[in-house]
Design a protein around this motif. Structure first.
Motif, PDB file in Angstrom:
ATOM      1  N   ARG A   1       0.809  -1.210   0.000  1.00  0.00           N
ATOM      2  CA  ARG A   1       0.000   0.000   0.000  1.00  0.00           C
ATOM      3  C   ARG A   1       0.847   1.267   0.000  1.00  0.00           C
ATOM      4  NH1 ARG A   1      -3.490  -1.464   4.867  1.00  0.00           N
ATOM      5  NH2 ARG A   1      -4.086  -3.516   4.210  1.00  0.00           N
ATOM      6  N   GLU A   2       2.077   1.136   0.385  1.00  0.00           N
ATOM      7  CA  GLU A   2       2.956   2.293   0.501  1.00  0.00           C
ATOM      8  C   GLU A   2       3.749   2.495  -0.784  1.00  0.00           C
ATOM      9  OE1 GLU A   2       2.738   4.168   3.141  1.00  0.00           O
ATOM     10  OE2 GLU A   2       1.426   2.773   4.167  1.00  0.00           O
ATOM     11  N   SER A   3       4.066   3.754  -1.081  1.00  0.00           N
ATOM     12  CA  SER A   3       4.907   4.029  -2.241  1.00  0.00           C
ATOM     13  C   SER A   3       6.373   3.948  -1.815  1.00  0.00           C
ATOM     14  CB  SER A   3       4.594   5.409  -2.803  1.00  0.00           C
ATOM     15  OG  SER A   3       5.058   6.407  -1.918  1.00  0.00           O
ATOM     16  N   LEU A   4       7.226   3.943  -2.778  1.00  0.00           N
ATOM     17  CA  LEU A   4       8.657   3.833  -2.519  1.00  0.00           C
ATOM     18  C   LEU A   4       9.390   5.088  -2.999  1.00  0.00           C
ATOM     19  CD1 LEU A   4       9.014   0.159  -3.736  1.00  0.00           C
ATOM     20  CD2 LEU A   4       8.849   0.955  -1.383  1.00  0.00           C
ATOM     21  N   SER A   5       8.708   6.215  -2.967  1.00  0.00           N
ATOM     22  CA  SER A   5       9.257   7.439  -3.545  1.00  0.00           C
ATOM     23  C   SER A   5      10.522   7.928  -2.856  1.00  0.00           C
ATOM     24  CB  SER A   5       8.203   8.541  -3.538  1.00  0.00           C
ATOM     25  OG  SER A   5       7.820   8.844  -2.208  1.00  0.00           O
ATOM     26  N   VAL A   6      10.753   7.577  -1.601  1.00  0.00           N
ATOM     27  CA  VAL A   6      11.940   8.062  -0.894  1.00  0.00           C
ATOM     28  C   VAL A   6      13.188   7.263  -1.214  1.00  0.00           C
ATOM     29  CG1 VAL A   6      10.604   9.041   0.994  1.00  0.00           C
ATOM     30  CG2 VAL A   6      11.506   6.739   1.212  1.00  0.00           C
ATOM     31  N   ILE A   7      13.035   6.133  -1.898  1.00  0.00           N
ATOM     32  CA  ILE A   7      14.187   5.314  -2.256  1.00  0.00           C
ATOM     33  C   ILE A   7      14.670   5.739  -3.634  1.00  0.00           C
ATOM     34  CG2 ILE A   7      15.007   2.974  -2.687  1.00  0.00           C
ATOM     35  CD1 ILE A   7      12.825   2.026  -0.719  1.00  0.00           C
ATOM     36  N   GLY A   8      15.932   6.145  -3.699  1.00  0.00           N
ATOM     37  CA  GLY A   8      16.479   6.660  -4.942  1.00  0.00           C
ATOM     38  C   GLY A   8      16.730   5.624  -6.006  1.00  0.00           C
ATOM     39  N   ASN A   9      17.075   4.414  -5.627  1.00  0.00           N
ATOM     40  CA  ASN A   9      17.443   3.415  -6.619  1.00  0.00           C
ATOM     41  C   ASN A   9      16.626   2.138  -6.480  1.00  0.00           C
ATOM     42  OD1 ASN A   9      19.008   2.410  -8.795  1.00  0.00           O
ATOM     43  ND2 ASN A   9      20.356   1.373  -7.379  1.00  0.00           N
ATOM     44  N   LYS A  10      16.938   1.296  -5.485  1.00  0.00           N
ATOM     45  CA  LYS A  10      16.239   0.012  -5.416  1.00  0.00           C
ATOM     46  C   LYS A  10      15.995  -0.425  -3.983  1.00  0.00           C
ATOM     47  CE  LYS A  10      20.598  -2.354  -6.050  1.00  0.00           C
ATOM     48  NZ  LYS A  10      21.485  -2.821  -7.073  1.00  0.00           N
ATOM     49  N   LEU A  11      14.961  -1.248  -3.855  1.00  0.00           N
ATOM     50  CA  LEU A  11      14.665  -1.926  -2.608  1.00  0.00           C
ATOM     51  C   LEU A  11      14.783  -3.416  -2.884  1.00  0.00           C
ATOM     52  CD1 LEU A  11      12.251  -1.423   0.160  1.00  0.00           C
ATOM     53  CD2 LEU A  11      11.973  -3.516  -1.122  1.00  0.00           C
ATOM     54  N   VAL A  12      15.700  -4.074  -2.199  1.00  0.00           N
ATOM     55  CA  VAL A  12      15.913  -5.505  -2.381  1.00  0.00           C
ATOM     56  C   VAL A  12      15.280  -6.231  -1.204  1.00  0.00           C
ATOM     57  CG1 VAL A  12      17.615  -7.346  -2.645  1.00  0.00           C
ATOM     58  CG2 VAL A  12      18.079  -5.076  -3.611  1.00  0.00           C
ATOM     59  N   ASN A  13      14.369  -7.127  -1.509  1.00  0.00           N
ATOM     60  CA  ASN A  13      13.711  -7.950  -0.498  1.00  0.00           C
ATOM     61  C   ASN A  13      14.315  -9.348  -0.545  1.00  0.00           C
ATOM     62  OD1 ASN A  13      11.772  -8.934   1.390  1.00  0.00           O
ATOM     63  ND2 ASN A  13      10.567  -9.721  -0.314  1.00  0.00           N
ATOM     64  N   ALA A  14      15.200  -9.648   0.422  1.00  0.00           N
ATOM     65  CA  ALA A  14      15.779 -10.988   0.522  1.00  0.00           C
ATOM     66  C   ALA A  14      14.852 -11.822   1.403  1.00  0.00           C
ATOM     67  CB  ALA A  14      17.181 -10.910   1.112  1.00  0.00           C
ATOM     68  N   TYR A  15      14.334 -12.896   0.837  1.00  0.00           N
ATOM     69  CA  TYR A  15      13.379 -13.719   1.575  1.00  0.00           C
ATOM     70  C   TYR A  15      13.753 -15.190   1.480  1.00  0.00           C
ATOM     71  CZ  TYR A  15      11.327 -14.880  -2.952  1.00  0.00           C
ATOM     72  OH  TYR A  15      11.142 -15.341  -4.233  1.00  0.00           O
ATOM     73  N   SER A  16      13.354 -15.938   2.507  1.00  0.00           N
ATOM     74  CA  SER A  16      13.600 -17.377   2.540  1.00  0.00           C
ATOM     75  C   SER A  16      12.290 -18.105   2.827  1.00  0.00           C
ATOM     76  CB  SER A  16      14.632 -17.736   3.608  1.00  0.00           C
ATOM     77  OG  SER A  16      14.755 -19.144   3.715  1.00  0.00           O
ATOM     78  N   LYS A  17      11.957 -19.011   1.971  1.00  0.00           N
ATOM     79  CA  LYS A  17      10.736 -19.802   2.159  1.00  0.00           C
ATOM     80  C   LYS A  17      10.865 -20.767   3.336  1.00  0.00           C
ATOM     81  CE  LYS A  17       9.989 -19.540  -2.766  1.00  0.00           C
ATOM     82  NZ  LYS A  17      10.136 -20.257  -4.034  1.00  0.00           N
ATOM     83  N   LYS A  18      12.094 -20.933   3.841  1.00  0.00           N
ATOM     84  CA  LYS A  18      12.345 -21.841   4.963  1.00  0.00           C
ATOM     85  C   LYS A  18      12.345 -21.129   6.314  1.00  0.00           C
ATOM     86  CE  LYS A  18      15.556 -24.691   2.281  1.00  0.00           C
ATOM     87  NZ  LYS A  18      16.970 -25.094   2.244  1.00  0.00           N
ATOM     88  N   ASP A  19      11.978 -19.880   6.369  1.00  0.00           N
ATOM     89  CA  ASP A  19      12.039 -19.109   7.612  1.00  0.00           C
ATOM     90  C   ASP A  19      10.922 -19.539   8.553  1.00  0.00           C
ATOM     91  OD1 ASP A  19      12.148 -17.179   9.643  1.00  0.00           O
ATOM     92  OD2 ASP A  19      12.902 -15.664   8.246  1.00  0.00           O
ATOM     93  N   MET A  20      11.217 -20.523   9.369  1.00  0.00           N
ATOM     94  CA  MET A  20      10.208 -21.089  10.262  1.00  0.00           C
ATOM     95  C   MET A  20       9.852 -20.152  11.416  1.00  0.00           C
ATOM     96  SD  MET A  20       9.420 -23.678   8.639  1.00  0.00           S
ATOM     97  CE  MET A  20       8.273 -24.431   9.748  1.00  0.00           C
ATOM     98  N   ILE A  21      10.753 -19.268  11.787  1.00  0.00           N
ATOM     99  CA  ILE A  21      10.428 -18.299  12.840  1.00  0.00           C
ATOM    100  C   ILE A  21       9.320 -17.380  12.361  1.00  0.00           C
ATOM    101  CG2 ILE A  21      11.291 -16.291  14.110  1.00  0.00           C
ATOM    102  CD1 ILE A  21      13.870 -17.835  14.578  1.00  0.00           C
ATOM    103  N   LEU A  22       9.480 -16.850  11.151  1.00  0.00           N
ATOM    104  CA  LEU A  22       8.412 -16.005  10.615  1.00  0.00           C
ATOM    105  C   LEU A  22       7.127 -16.806  10.431  1.00  0.00           C
ATOM    106  CD1 LEU A  22      10.222 -13.825   7.922  1.00  0.00           C
ATOM    107  CD2 LEU A  22       9.547 -13.173  10.239  1.00  0.00           C
TER     108      LEU A  22
END
Length: 122
Positions: A36-57
């Motif tokens: 829902r939020e825009s990313l206008s304050v980020i000048g270049n990129k937002l990298v989302n590193a995610y793991s499908k094995k993250d059992m804590i999450l």
């Protein structure tokens, strides 16, 4: 959560000159809230590193809220070209592995443009 909250606050303040790149690893923010939020304050990129094995999450967050889909387990679905999803499931076996595998994650992300951005600001 802290980094994403800071991004949202900077957007409220309309500060679009402070952040060049963002790397999120094992993020707890719900994908629905993030999209829902825009990313206008980020000048270049937002990298989302995610793991499908993250059992804590998977177990702890979902025990609190069954409807949550944390960005640390899933790609961020966005039309914004700044968003880059990085599936680190092969490198990161779980939430506590991020600190041990940080160099491997960093090696998969190109932050070389940051130096040019910093030099232009001086």
């Amino acid at each position: 959560m802290v980094i994403v909250t800071c991004i949202w606050e900077l957007e409220k303040l309309e500060r679009q000159d402070l952040i060049y790149d963002v790397l999120l690893m094992g993020g707890v923010v719900n994908i629905v809230d993030f999209n829902r939020e825009s990313l206008s304050v980020i000048g270049n990129k937002l990298v989302n590193a995610y793991s499908k094995k993250d059992m804590i999450l998977k177990t702890i967050l979902r025990a609190v809220d069954l409807d949550i889909d944390p960005i640390g387990m899933f790609p961020i679905i966005s039309d914004d070209k700044k968003v880059i999803n990085l599936d680190v499931t092969q490198q990161v076996g779980g939430h506590l592995d991020y600190s041990k595998k940080m160099n491997e994650v960093f090696n998969r992300v190109d932050f070389n443009q940051d130096l040019g951005f910093m030099l232009r600001r001086e």
